[in-house]
Motif scaffolding. Structure first.
Motif, mmCIF file in Angstrom:
data_model
loop_
_atom_site.group_PDB
_atom_site.id
_atom_site.type_symbol
_atom_site.label_atom_id
_atom_site.label_comp_id
_atom_site.label_asym_id
_atom_site.label_seq_id
_atom_site.Cartn_x
_atom_site.Cartn_y
_atom_site.Cartn_z
ATOM 1 N N ARG A 93 18.172 125.867 27.239
ATOM 2 C CA ARG A 93 18.449 127.282 27.444
ATOM 3 C C ARG A 93 18.286 127.672 28.913
ATOM 4 N NH1 ARG A 93 14.981 129.566 22.232
ATOM 5 N NH2 ARG A 93 16.409 128.757 20.616
ATOM 6 N N PRO A 94 19.116 128.549 29.395
ATOM 7 C CA PRO A 94 18.983 128.998 30.784
ATOM 8 C C PRO A 94 17.594 129.572 31.044
ATOM 9 C CG PRO A 94 21.061 129.759 29.844
ATOM 10 C CD PRO A 94 20.269 129.173 28.716
ATOM 11 N N GLY A 95 17.003 129.169 32.140
ATOM 12 C CA GLY A 95 15.693 129.680 32.507
ATOM 13 C C GLY A 95 14.528 129.015 31.823
ATOM 14 N N ARG B 33 17.622 121.648 35.774
ATOM 15 C CA ARG B 33 17.414 122.204 34.443
ATOM 16 C C ARG B 33 16.290 121.451 33.751
ATOM 17 N NH1 ARG B 33 21.250 120.747 31.393
ATOM 18 N NH2 ARG B 33 21.229 122.448 29.861
ATOM 19 N N GLY C 280 11.455 126.890 31.096
ATOM 20 C CA GLY C 280 10.481 126.394 32.054
ATOM 21 C C GLY C 280 9.402 125.552 31.415
#
Length: 351
Positions: free
Chosen positions: A323-325, A292, A327
């Protein structure tokens, strides 16, 4: 980019002893902080800093997932592994297990005052048992061809600091200890939390300086309350090395001054912005492995400390990296908060 350093038996780069230059500057082992992501980021800003892992217990090393716990990126070196334990046989076994991973030093924790180590009768508790510490060091030295060092306090509870510190030093030197790192405070095993033990007991730098005069051939580094390059330089007039913990973690750009100011060598990077750019390939590689973003960027929250936009940088990373994802674009957007704030100030000054 390889993150988990695989065991490499028969290392030709093993060090059999430590020099004063090896310990001239190091970052402290800090639980939950100095993980492999933190160390990789810190290494970008200093080639010469000696980095330390979080403390690992002998039980974790012997029975746990060794690759996950002990693996590291070769770029992190020079790197020391800190072990926690009080059984000489277990420490010797853990040291043998760790050696082929490529560490440059094995350090024995004789300074941590947390409930966890007290329940396990190791860490700062060992200040009360210098003969046992010597047995531990001797067993570790016999087990591997690596430097074995000790990180300690100046005493615990009602111990007389000079008596306790000198007794420990005498015994570990006789056992073959290669260097001593002294946190120049007592630890109170009852009545103070681990956090309070980092701040409340008074510092006694003079005692550590006295210890160095008494043991001139032993490399000795000092730890505790040292926050600036000027303070580091002052300590290096008396001891061989300085170890910095929270000051470097909360203000990583401090590390950019280490190579030029303490070693007379150019800094690897010019500033924090360049450090972010250099870190991005590592972040991208870790994201592809399923890590993550927040696992890496949490170690960057102190970057740009004191600069315009630093608060917005921290706030944005803390809120969005989890947050998920999330980047690399999240990290770059946070950095833009500092760039834009700096630009606004420059434009205002020119107007």
């Amino acid at each position: 980019m390889e993150n988990a350093h695989a065991p490499t038996y028969g290392l030709e780069t093993k060090m059999k002893s430590l020099t004063n230059q090896d310990i001239r500057f190091s970052t402290a082992p800090m639980m939950d902080w100095t993980d492999r992501h933190c160390r990789f980021f810190h290494r970008l800003m200093s080639r010469r800093a000696r980095l330390y892992t979080e403390m690992l217990t002998t039980g974790a090393v012997i029975f746990g997932d060794r690759q996950r716990l002990l693996g590291f990126d070769p770029a992190e070196r020079p790197l020391a592994l800190q072990l926690g334990g009080s059984d000489p046989l277990d420490l010797a076994k853990a040291t043998r297990i760790a050696e082929p991973f490529g560490y440059d030093e094995i350090n024995l924790n004789v300074g941590c005052p947390s409930d966890r180590v007290q329940n396990g009768a190791f860490g700062a508790c060992l200040m009360l048992r210098p003969d046992l510490v010597a047995d531990c060091v001797s067993a570790m030295k016999d087990a591997v061809d690596l430097p074995v060092t000790v990180k300690c306090r100046i005493g615990v509870d009602d111990q007389d600091p000079r008596t306790a510190l000198f007794a420990l030093c005498e015994r570990v030197v006789a056992a073959g200890c290669d260097a001593l790192v002294v946190h120049a405070r007592k630890a109170w095993l009852a009545g103070l939390s681990p956090k309070e033990n980092r701040d409340v007991p008074p510092l006694d730098y003079a005692l550590v300086h006295e210890l160095k005069r008494a043991f001139p051939t032993l490399p000795i580094a000092i730890n505790g309350g040292i926050e600036t390059i000027e303070q580091m330089r002052a300590q290096l007039e008396h001891v061989d090395g300085v170890m910095i913990g929270r000051a470097a973690y909360h203000n990583p750009e401090l590390l950019l001054a280490v190579d030029p100011q303490l070693f007379g060598e150019p800094a690897p990077l010019p500033d924090g912005f360049a450090a972010v750019e250099a870190f991005i390939p590592y972040v991208e590689a870790q994201l592809r492995r399923g890590e993550r973003l927040a696992s890496m960027t949490r170690h960057m929250l102190g970057l740009f400390a004191g600069r315009p936009g630093a608060r917005a940088f921290r706030r944005r990373l803390a809120a969005e990296a989890v947050r998920p994802g999330a980047g690399v674009e999240t990290l770059l957007s946070a950095v833009d908060e500092v760039r834009c704030a700096t630009q606004r100030i420059a434009e205002t000054a020119e107007a």
